[in-house]
Design an enzyme around this catalytic site. Sequence first.
Site, PDB file in Angstrom:
ATOM      1  N   ARG A 182     -14.054  15.185   8.124  1.00 26.98           N
ATOM      2  CA  ARG A 182     -14.544  15.208   7.027  1.00 26.98           C
ATOM      3  C   ARG A 182     -16.292  15.365   7.308  1.00 26.98           C
ATOM      4  NH1 ARG A 182     -12.664  10.534   3.137  1.00 26.98           N
ATOM      5  NH2 ARG A 182     -11.215  10.030   4.859  1.00 26.98           N
ATOM      6  N   ASN A 210       0.985  -1.171  -0.060  1.00 25.25           N
ATOM      7  CA  ASN A 210      -0.114  -0.026   0.079  1.00 25.25           C
ATOM      8  C   ASN A 210       0.853   1.417  -0.001  1.00 25.25           C
ATOM      9  OD1 ASN A 210      -1.769   2.124   0.379  1.00 25.25           O
ATOM     10  ND2 ASN A 210      -3.013   1.075   2.265  1.00 25.25           N
ATOM     11  N   HIS A 270     -13.645   2.402  -0.116  1.00 27.33           N
ATOM     12  CA  HIS A 270     -13.309   1.341   1.004  1.00 27.33           C
ATOM     13  C   HIS A 270     -13.975   0.027   0.473  1.00 27.33           C
ATOM     14  CE1 HIS A 270     -14.110   4.881   3.738  1.00 27.33           C
ATOM     15  NE2 HIS A 270     -12.963   4.677   3.871  1.00 27.33           N
ATOM     16  N   GLU A 284      -7.843  -5.445   5.092  1.00 24.86           N
ATOM     17  CA  GLU A 284      -7.973  -5.104   3.632  1.00 24.86           C
ATOM     18  C   GLU A 284      -6.793  -5.922   3.079  1.00 24.86           C
ATOM     19  OE1 GLU A 284      -9.510  -0.555   3.264  1.00 24.86           O
ATOM     20  OE2 GLU A 284      -9.172  -1.090   5.317  1.00 24.86           O
ATOM     21  N   ARG A 344      -2.696  -1.983  -3.492  1.00 25.10           N
ATOM     22  CA  ARG A 344      -3.526  -1.298  -3.327  1.00 25.10           C
ATOM     23  C   ARG A 344      -3.487  -0.132  -4.479  1.00 25.10           C
ATOM     24  NH1 ARG A 344      -5.172   3.327   0.662  1.00 25.10           N
ATOM     25  NH2 ARG A 344      -7.391   3.503   0.338  1.00 25.10           N
TER      26      ARG A 344
END
Length: 402
Positions: free
Chosen positions: A242, A7, A181, A385, A91
């Site tokens: 956010r 990643n 996601h 993940e 990723r």
Amino acid sequence: MKILVINSGSSSIKFQFFDLDTEEVLCKGLLERIGQDEGIFNYTKKDEEKIVKNIPIEDHKDGLELVLEAITDNEHGVINSINEIDAVGHRIVHGGDRITDSVILNEESLKICEECSVLAPLHNPPNLMGVYALKELLDEKIPHVGVFDTAFHATMPEESFIYPLPYAMYTEHGIRRFGFHGTSHKYVAMKAAEHLGIPFEKFSGITVHLGNGSSITAVRDGKSVDTSLGYGTMCGVPMGTRAGDFDPAIILYMIEKLGLDAKDINGTIYKASGLLGLSGISSDYRDVESAAREGHGRAQIAIDVLTHSIGKYILALSANLDKIDAVVFTAGIGENSASLRKLVCNKLKVLGVKLDETENLKRGVTTVISSVDSGVRIMTVPTNEELMIALETKRLTKKSVS
Ligand code: ADP
């Protein structure tokens, strides 16, 4: 089969090296401050203490060379030669609307990934730097697979992904919901189905990924059919910093009345809102939760707004489904905060949801946390993940060999 999962970010690279025959992590690590004077290299071999080295890391290639040296090291390595790596899974954040599944990274698919950089300018370019660097360092026979945050959502129907804006925004500008996601949503849906003994292609439910970034997805028959994140990663439920959903009229107010420009507005709604903006304390749910417990009013407001929004999204996304096999909580907040899950489940009384209070206190396990007489089953599934990327890499490389 041994698979290296990468990643790659702009100044950091995370990696995990799997033996997929046992799904074991042989070793893992993190490179930080790439391109700065003082780099940091963390490396942990299974069952050993973490090794931390302060070492300048010039660029991504330099960093990945360190990774390859570490995993083949005589003392702390896990293989003898880099040729024992069977495949690499990368990723990649954005695959746009042309990449709808994980792909073998060749000239053609890499070109599409490059073109998708306009959709994820902060993520795709560093993701791709990792791919190019490792392709240079490893034998060309070793396959590289791209696993995309957006791909699981490629099955959304038009009614979920087209915004009610002038149609030309979609046809001429490509403005649509993509969702993110996806690797996590797919993994936890698969694990929930497996736990319940339901074939994945028959599993329907709502997956609730709550981390620093959060999104909620409706999964019907093993496919994503709707999700709360959109064209970008600013909508849906409130996140660490956010805002999530709010009326776009407020953006006009910020421009016309407050004189803010695009950069200021981005700073406000991307970095200074959500848990941080509401609580005034922190973007980290643990801090907000403990402040609220001590009576901090704005921390409590942040929790109330968040749990209200999550409950509302679970119910709204259920409109996509004929049945709910499970509502699945995952990621940092979803996996760990029993109190948040309880507050959200209180919003789901219309579904007859009842929690098993003891089971709800468990952490880090795949389990059903609702009581036997609950109208809908509620679960927690720890996301993984990296393992999902490794599994996708195995699936794709097997396919390309056969
Ligand atoms: P990212 O999106 O960066 O991968 P994570 O999935 O690690 O983030 O989630 C980070 C969030 O999880 C933070 O808000 C953190 O406070 C929260 N979290 C982690 N552990 C706990 C815990 N024990 N209780 C409540 N929240 C937690």
